[in-house]
Write an enzyme that holds these catalytic residues in place. Structure first.
Site, PDB file in Angstrom:
ATOM      1  N   SER A   1      -4.848  -0.229   9.071  1.00 59.68           N
ATOM      2  CA  SER A   1      -5.339  -1.096   7.989  1.00 59.68           C
ATOM      3  C   SER A   1      -6.672  -1.700   8.378  1.00 59.68           C
ATOM      4  O   SER A   1      -6.756  -2.506   9.310  1.00 59.68           O
ATOM      5  CB  SER A   1      -4.334  -2.213   7.709  1.00 59.68           C
ATOM      6  OG  SER A   1      -4.937  -3.145   6.835  1.00 59.68           O
TER       7      SER A   1
ATOM      8  N   SER B   1      -4.023  -5.929  12.352  1.00 62.57           N
ATOM      9  CA  SER B   1      -4.534  -6.831  13.390  1.00 62.57           C
ATOM     10  C   SER B   1      -4.172  -6.362  14.797  1.00 62.57           C
ATOM     11  O   SER B   1      -4.977  -6.497  15.717  1.00 62.57           O
ATOM     12  CB  SER B   1      -4.020  -8.252  13.153  1.00 62.57           C
ATOM     13  OG  SER B   1      -2.636  -8.261  12.990  1.00 62.57           O
TER      14      SER B   1
ATOM     15  N   MET C   1      -6.860  -5.925  -3.101  1.00 64.63           N
ATOM     16  CA  MET C   1      -6.283  -7.180  -3.610  1.00 64.63           C
ATOM     17  C   MET C   1      -7.184  -7.740  -4.704  1.00 64.63           C
ATOM     18  O   MET C   1      -8.413  -7.723  -4.557  1.00 64.63           O
ATOM     19  CB  MET C   1      -6.153  -8.198  -2.479  1.00 64.63           C
ATOM     20  CG  MET C   1      -5.369  -7.683  -1.281  1.00 64.63           C
ATOM     21  SD  MET C   1      -5.097  -8.993  -0.087  1.00 64.63           S
ATOM     22  CE  MET C   1      -4.512  -8.047   1.323  1.00 64.63           C
TER      23      MET C   1
ATOM     24  N   GLY D   1      -2.395 -10.150   9.781  1.00 68.03           N
ATOM     25  CA  GLY D   1      -2.145 -11.054  10.900  1.00 68.03           C
ATOM     26  C   GLY D   1      -0.929 -11.944  10.780  1.00 68.03           C
ATOM     27  O   GLY D   1      -0.804 -12.915  11.522  1.00 68.03           O
TER      28      GLY D   1
ATOM     29  N   GLY E   1      -0.861 -10.007   1.012  1.00 65.63           N
ATOM     30  CA  GLY E   1      -1.996 -10.899   0.765  1.00 65.63           C
ATOM     31  C   GLY E   1      -2.907 -11.091   1.961  1.00 65.63           C
ATOM     32  O   GLY E   1      -4.110 -11.241   1.791  1.00 65.63           O
TER      33      GLY E   1
ATOM     34  N   ASP F   1      -6.398  -1.759   1.753  1.00 61.58           N
ATOM     35  CA  ASP F   1      -5.677  -2.795   1.005  1.00 61.58           C
ATOM     36  C   ASP F   1      -6.532  -3.356  -0.129  1.00 61.58           C
ATOM     37  O   ASP F   1      -7.510  -4.065   0.121  1.00 61.58           O
ATOM     38  CB  ASP F   1      -5.312  -3.953   1.945  1.00 61.58           C
ATOM     39  CG  ASP F   1      -4.174  -3.610   2.871  1.00 61.58           C
ATOM     40  OD1 ASP F   1      -3.118  -3.177   2.380  1.00 61.58           O
ATOM     41  OD2 ASP F   1      -4.338  -3.785   4.101  1.00 61.58           O
TER      42      ASP F   1
ATOM     43  N   HIS G   1      -3.364   1.017  -0.793  1.00 62.63           N
ATOM     44  CA  HIS G   1      -2.281   0.090  -1.148  1.00 62.63           C
ATOM     45  C   HIS G   1      -2.823  -0.874  -2.198  1.00 62.63           C
ATOM     46  O   HIS G   1      -3.635  -1.746  -1.876  1.00 62.63           O
ATOM     47  CB  HIS G   1      -1.844  -0.638   0.137  1.00 62.63           C
ATOM     48  CG  HIS G   1      -0.822  -1.699  -0.056  1.00 62.63           C
ATOM     49  ND1 HIS G   1      -0.486  -2.594   0.938  1.00 62.63           N
ATOM     50  CD2 HIS G   1      -0.040  -2.024  -1.117  1.00 62.63           C
ATOM     51  CE1 HIS G   1       0.451  -3.417   0.499  1.00 62.63           C
ATOM     52  NE2 HIS G   1       0.736  -3.100  -0.749  1.00 62.63           N
TER      53      HIS G   1
ATOM     54  N   HIS H   1      -5.546   2.886   6.089  1.00 62.54           N
ATOM     55  CA  HIS H   1      -4.851   2.072   5.093  1.00 62.54           C
ATOM     56  C   HIS H   1      -5.859   1.123   4.454  1.00 62.54           C
ATOM     57  O   HIS H   1      -6.495   0.315   5.148  1.00 62.54           O
ATOM     58  CB  HIS H   1      -3.718   1.307   5.775  1.00 62.54           C
ATOM     59  CG  HIS H   1      -2.825   0.542   4.843  1.00 62.54           C
ATOM     60  ND1 HIS H   1      -1.768   1.124   4.180  1.00 62.54           N
ATOM     61  CD2 HIS H   1      -2.826  -0.754   4.479  1.00 62.54           C
ATOM     62  CE1 HIS H   1      -1.141   0.208   3.450  1.00 62.54           C
ATOM     63  NE2 HIS H   1      -1.766  -0.947   3.610  1.00 62.54           N
TER      64      HIS H   1
ATOM     65  N   MET I   1      -2.594  -3.935  -4.382  1.00 62.52           N
ATOM     66  CA  MET I   1      -1.935  -5.231  -4.627  1.00 62.52           C
ATOM     67  C   MET I   1      -2.666  -5.854  -5.804  1.00 62.52           C
ATOM     68  O   MET I   1      -3.407  -6.841  -5.662  1.00 62.52           O
ATOM     69  CB  MET I   1      -2.012  -6.099  -3.366  1.00 62.52           C
ATOM     70  CG  MET I   1      -1.044  -5.623  -2.283  1.00 62.52           C
ATOM     71  SD  MET I   1      -1.467  -6.266  -0.651  1.00 62.52           S
ATOM     72  CE  MET I   1      -2.667  -5.044  -0.157  1.00 62.52           C
TER      73      MET I   1
ATOM     74  N   ASP J   1       4.705  -2.094   6.343  1.00 63.83           N
ATOM     75  CA  ASP J   1       3.380  -2.719   6.352  1.00 63.83           C
ATOM     76  C   ASP J   1       3.509  -4.215   6.590  1.00 63.83           C
ATOM     77  O   ASP J   1       4.093  -4.931   5.775  1.00 63.83           O
ATOM     78  CB  ASP J   1       2.721  -2.427   4.991  1.00 63.83           C
ATOM     79  CG  ASP J   1       1.299  -2.956   4.898  1.00 63.83           C
ATOM     80  OD1 ASP J   1       0.761  -3.425   5.920  1.00 63.83           O
ATOM     81  OD2 ASP J   1       0.736  -2.879   3.796  1.00 63.83           O
ATOM     82  N   GLY J   2       2.942  -4.673   7.708  1.00 59.68           N
ATOM     83  CA  GLY J   2       2.878  -6.101   7.996  1.00 59.68           C
ATOM     84  C   GLY J   2       3.546  -6.455   9.305  1.00 59.68           C
ATOM     85  O   GLY J   2       4.743  -6.227   9.486  1.00 59.68           O
ATOM     86  N   GLY J   3       2.756  -6.970  10.233  1.00 58.22           N
ATOM     87  CA  GLY J   3       3.311  -7.437  11.508  1.00 58.22           C
ATOM     88  C   GLY J   3       3.825  -6.329  12.418  1.00 58.22           C
ATOM     89  O   GLY J   3       4.635  -6.593  13.305  1.00 58.22           O
TER      90      GLY J   3
ATOM     91  N   MET K   1       7.272  -3.834   2.392  1.00 56.67           N
ATOM     92  CA  MET K   1       6.426  -4.891   2.959  1.00 56.67           C
ATOM     93  C   MET K   1       7.255  -5.671   3.972  1.00 56.67           C
ATOM     94  O   MET K   1       8.329  -6.179   3.657  1.00 56.67           O
ATOM     95  CB  MET K   1       5.929  -5.854   1.879  1.00 56.67           C
ATOM     96  CG  MET K   1       4.881  -5.292   0.925  1.00 56.67           C
ATOM     97  SD  MET K   1       3.410  -4.599   1.707  1.00 56.67           S
ATOM     98  CE  MET K   1       2.744  -6.018   2.583  1.00 56.67           C
TER      99      MET K   1
HETATM  100  C1  DX5 Z   1      -1.034  -7.308   3.845  1.00 59.55           C
HETATM  101  C2  DX5 Z   1      -1.585  -5.908   3.907  1.00 59.55           C
HETATM  102  C3  DX5 Z   1      -1.435  -5.235   5.209  1.00 59.55           C
HETATM  103  C4  DX5 Z   1      -2.163  -5.869   6.349  1.00 59.55           C
HETATM  104  C5  DX5 Z   1      -1.369  -5.602   7.577  1.00 59.55           C
HETATM  105  O1  DX5 Z   1      -0.955  -7.711   2.516  1.00 59.55           O
HETATM  106  O2  DX5 Z   1      -0.944  -5.093   2.940  1.00 59.55           O
HETATM  107  O3  DX5 Z   1      -1.784  -3.859   5.127  1.00 59.55           O
HETATM  108  O4  DX5 Z   1      -3.460  -5.396   6.547  1.00 59.55           O
HETATM  109  O5  DX5 Z   1      -1.943  -6.309   8.590  1.00 59.55           O
HETATM  110  P1  DX5 Z   1      -1.167  -6.653   9.926  1.00 59.55           P
HETATM  111  O6  DX5 Z   1      -0.871  -5.344  10.600  1.00 59.55           O
HETATM  112  O7  DX5 Z   1      -2.142  -7.495  10.631  1.00 59.55           O
HETATM  113  O8  DX5 Z   1       0.083  -7.387   9.542  1.00 59.55           O
HETATM  114 ZN    ZN Z   2      -1.217  -2.898   3.069  1.00 61.42          ZN
END
Ligand code: DX5
Ligand code: ZN
Length: 237
Positions: A6, A196, A35, A143, A140, A33, A64, A31, A66, A173-175, A135
Site C-alpha cells: 500500500s 506502514s 478515499m 498505520g 481511512g 487506496d 481499493h 495497493h 473507499m 488489509d490493515g495492520g 478490512m
Molecule cells: C486503510 C487502507 C490500507 C492502509 C494499510 O484504509 O485501506 O490499505 O494503507 O496500511 P497499514 O498496512 O499501515 O495498516
Molecule cells: Zn486498502
C-alpha cells in the site's frame, strides 16, 4: 501468499523511486487506496495519479475504492490501469452491478467488508468476485493496529469458500506485519496488504524476504504460530 504494497505510507514525492523499489523487492501487487472524504474521513488520490503510476511500472494494480459510489467510477479506474478493483459492500452502489461493470471494463473484481460487517454478507457475491477483502482496521488511515477479532472472520469466509469450492481469494488489509501475518495466513488469507510496516523498514527488499520466510516457516510447520499472541487474543475454534 502474495504481498500487495500500500503506497499510502510511501513517499508521495518520489513515486517513481517507490515503484522501482517495489519491483526490486518483488512484491506481487501495488495497493492503491482511493478515499473520497465522504465514505471515509480522508482524501487520497484518484484516476490521474493511478494512470501516471501505471505508466511507470509493470506492477499489478490493486485498487481499493473507499468511495461512496464505486459503480460511477469503476470503469474509469480500470481505464486508468487498475487490474483488480475492490469496493465496499457498505457503499451506495449495487454490488452485482458494480462487479459486472468492473468485469466488463476488463479487470478483476473484489468486494470489501468493513470490520463491523458480518462475513456472511459476502456470500451472495463470492461466486462472481475474484477477491473478498477483509478490512483488519477501520478504513481511512494507514498505520492503525490490527483488529484481532478479524481473524475469526477470515476463518469463517475461508471455510465457506472451501466448502463451496469457490475460486474467490481472501485479501486482508490493515495492520499486517511480520507478527500478524502468520495468523491471517493460518486463517486462510492469500493476499496480504502491507503499508506502514513495509515503508518504515530501512531495507524494503529484506522486509519482503522476511515476510516470505515467515510464511514458508508457517506453511512447513503450522505449529510455529502461537495460539495466544502477546496482547491476549486467543484463537476461537
Ligand atoms: C486503510 C487502507 C490500507 C492502509 C494499510 O484504509 O485501506 O490499505 O494503507 O496500511 P497499514 O498496512 O499501515 O495498516
Ligand atoms: Zn486498502
Amino acid at each position: 501468499m502474495q504481498i500487495s504494497a500500500s503506497i499510502l505510507s510511501a513517499d508521495m514525492a518520489n513515486l517513481i523511486a517507490v515503484t522501482a523499489g517495489l519491483e526490486h523487492a518483488k512484491v506481487d501487487m501495488l495497493h492503491f487506496d482511493v478515499m473520497d472524504g465522504n465514505f471515509v474521513p480522508n482524501i487520497t488520490f484518484g484516476m490521474p495519479v493511478l494512470a501516471a503510476i501505471d505508466r511507470c511500472t509493470p506492477l499489478f494494480m490493486d485498487v481499493h475504492l473507499m468511495i461512496a459510489d464505486p459503480l460511477r467510477y469503476a470503469a474509469q479506474f480500470v481505464e486508468a490501469g487498475a487490474d483488480l478493483v475492490t469496493f465496499h459492500l457498505e457503499s451506495e452502489s449495487d454490488p452485482k452491478e458494480t462487479i459486472d461493470a468492473i468485469h466488463q471494463a476488463g479487470a478483476q473484481a473484489g468486494i470489501v467488508l468493513k470490520p463491523g460487517t458480518p462475513w456472511d454478507a459476502a456470500i451472495p457475491y463470492l461466486e462472481m468476485a475474484e477477491v473478498v477483502l477483509v478490512m483488519t482496521v477501520e478504513p481511512g488511515f494507514g498505520g492503525q493496529s490490527f483488529l484481532w477479532d478479524m481473524v475469526d472472520k477470515v476463518t469463517s469466509l475461508h471455510r465457506y469458500i472451501r466448502q463451496h469450492n469457490l475460486p474467490c481469494r481472501i485479501e486482508v488489509d490493515g495492520g499486517i506485519n511480520v507478527e500478524t501475518a502468520p495468523y491471517v495466513l493460518r486463517a486462510g488469507a492469500e493476499i496480504l496488504v502491507m503499508g506502514s510496516y513495509l515503508f518504515h523498514q530501512a531495507n524494503l527488499y529484506a522486509a519482503v524476504q522476511q515476510i516470505h520466510a515467515e510464511a514458508e516457516k508457517f506453511f512447513s510447520d503450522k505449529t510455529c504460530v502461537p495460539d495466544v499472541p502477546a496482547n491476549g487474543y486467543s484463537m476461537k475454534k
